[in-house]
Design a protein around this motif. Structure first.
Motif, PDB file in Angstrom:
ATOM      1  N   THR A 166       0.839  -1.202   0.000  1.00 55.64           N
ATOM      2  CA  THR A 166       0.000   0.000   0.000  1.00 55.64           C
ATOM      3  C   THR A 166       0.870   1.247   0.000  1.00 55.64           C
ATOM      4  OG1 THR A 166      -1.689  -1.197   1.228  1.00 55.64           O
ATOM      5  CG2 THR A 166      -1.850   1.202   1.223  1.00 55.64           C
ATOM      6  N   TRP A 167       1.918   1.244   0.804  1.00 58.03           N
ATOM      7  CA  TRP A 167       2.821   2.393   0.833  1.00 58.03           C
ATOM      8  C   TRP A 167       3.514   2.575  -0.525  1.00 58.03           C
ATOM      9  CZ3 TRP A 167       3.727   6.883   2.417  1.00 58.03           C
ATOM     10  CH2 TRP A 167       4.948   7.493   2.138  1.00 58.03           C
ATOM     11  N   SER A 168       3.880   1.482  -1.175  1.00 52.49           N
ATOM     12  CA  SER A 168       4.574   1.611  -2.463  1.00 52.49           C
ATOM     13  C   SER A 168       3.661   2.221  -3.519  1.00 52.49           C
ATOM     14  CB  SER A 168       5.120   0.260  -2.928  1.00 52.49           C
ATOM     15  OG  SER A 168       4.064  -0.597  -3.282  1.00 52.49           O
ATOM     16  N   VAL A 169       2.373   1.897  -3.460  1.00 52.45           N
ATOM     17  CA  VAL A 169       1.434   2.504  -4.409  1.00 52.45           C
ATOM     18  C   VAL A 169       1.264   3.992  -4.084  1.00 52.45           C
ATOM     19  CG1 VAL A 169      -0.965   2.511  -5.178  1.00 52.45           C
ATOM     20  CG2 VAL A 169       0.253   0.357  -4.936  1.00 52.45           C
ATOM     21  N   LEU A 170       1.185   4.315  -2.800  1.00 52.53           N
ATOM     22  CA  LEU A 170       1.119   5.728  -2.406  1.00 52.53           C
ATOM     23  C   LEU A 170       2.388   6.463  -2.812  1.00 52.53           C
ATOM     24  CD1 LEU A 170      -0.531   5.662   1.117  1.00 52.53           C
ATOM     25  CD2 LEU A 170      -1.429   6.711  -0.956  1.00 52.53           C
ATOM     26  N   ASP A 171       3.520   5.777  -2.770  1.00 47.48           N
ATOM     27  CA  ASP A 171       4.795   6.382  -3.150  1.00 47.48           C
ATOM     28  C   ASP A 171       4.777   6.816  -4.612  1.00 47.48           C
ATOM     29  OD1 ASP A 171       7.560   7.122  -2.799  1.00 47.48           O
ATOM     30  OD2 ASP A 171       8.054   5.315  -3.942  1.00 47.48           O
ATOM     31  N   VAL A 172       4.151   6.017  -5.470  1.00 48.26           N
ATOM     32  CA  VAL A 172       4.047   6.390  -6.888  1.00 48.26           C
ATOM     33  C   VAL A 172       3.268   7.696  -7.009  1.00 48.26           C
ATOM     34  CG1 VAL A 172       3.117   5.733  -9.141  1.00 48.26           C
ATOM     35  CG2 VAL A 172       4.168   4.018  -7.677  1.00 48.26           C
ATOM     36  N   TRP A 173       2.151   7.772  -6.322  1.00 48.41           N
ATOM     37  CA  TRP A 173       1.316   8.963  -6.390  1.00 48.41           C
ATOM     38  C   TRP A 173       2.051  10.189  -5.845  1.00 48.41           C
ATOM     39  CZ3 TRP A 173      -1.335  11.854  -2.489  1.00 48.41           C
ATOM     40  CH2 TRP A 173      -2.250  12.766  -3.003  1.00 48.41           C
ATOM     41  N   ILE A 174       2.710  10.026  -4.703  1.00 50.22           N
ATOM     42  CA  ILE A 174       3.437  11.141  -4.079  1.00 50.22           C
ATOM     43  C   ILE A 174       4.594  11.592  -4.972  1.00 50.22           C
ATOM     44  CG2 ILE A 174       4.935  11.759  -2.138  1.00 50.22           C
ATOM     45  CD1 ILE A 174       3.127   9.926  -0.417  1.00 50.22           C
ATOM     46  N   THR A 175       5.337  10.631  -5.522  1.00 55.00           N
ATOM     47  CA  THR A 175       6.464  10.974  -6.403  1.00 55.00           C
ATOM     48  C   THR A 175       5.976  11.738  -7.623  1.00 55.00           C
ATOM     49  OG1 THR A 175       7.567   8.961  -5.684  1.00 55.00           O
ATOM     50  CG2 THR A 175       8.432  10.023  -7.653  1.00 55.00           C
TER      51      THR A 175
END
Length: 123
Positions: A61-70
């Motif tokens: 879940t964090w890795s998917v959020l990381d894509v969005w944040i990046t």
């Protein structure tokens, strides 16, 4: 014959985080499947696999959020592509025209002064 891409290529940092997210998600799905099969088989490994699957789900879940944040950070730092009807572009265009007109007026004024000085020196 090569065809143009339908969409522009993602920026490098966004693409890197997207690839990382896909890999983590796929490993999480595999781990959840192994946990499910261990549970069906009644193996002793079922409980540790379920616990690690829960942890992996949090990481995924964090890795998917990381894509969005990046992606958001990249857009803020490097700007978005302006549209032709952008008001900022119109203002820049008007300022450019005014600067060109001012430069042309200065050149004309300098030319007139030089010609006036030439006419005075001939007399």
């Amino acid at each position: 014959m090569e065809e143009p891409a339908a969409r522009r290529r993602m920026p490098d940092p966004v693409r890197v985080s997207a690839v990382r997210a896909v890999l983590i998600m796929s490993l999480t799905i595999i781990q959840a499947m192994v946990a499910f099969l261990c549970t069906l088989a009644g193996s002793w490994l079922a409980f540790p696999m379920v616990l690690s699957s829960v942890g992996s789900t949090v990481v995924a879940t964090w890795s998917v959020l990381d894509v969005w944040i990046t992606r958001q950070v990249w857009n803020q730092r490097n700007g978005v592509v302006s549209v032709p009807s952008s008001s900022a572009r119109q203002l820049r265009r008007e300022r450019r025209r005014a600067r060109r007109a001012a430069r042309a007026a200065r050149r004309d004024e300098a030319r007139i002064r030089r010609r006036g000085a030439e006419n005075l020196s001939r007399a």
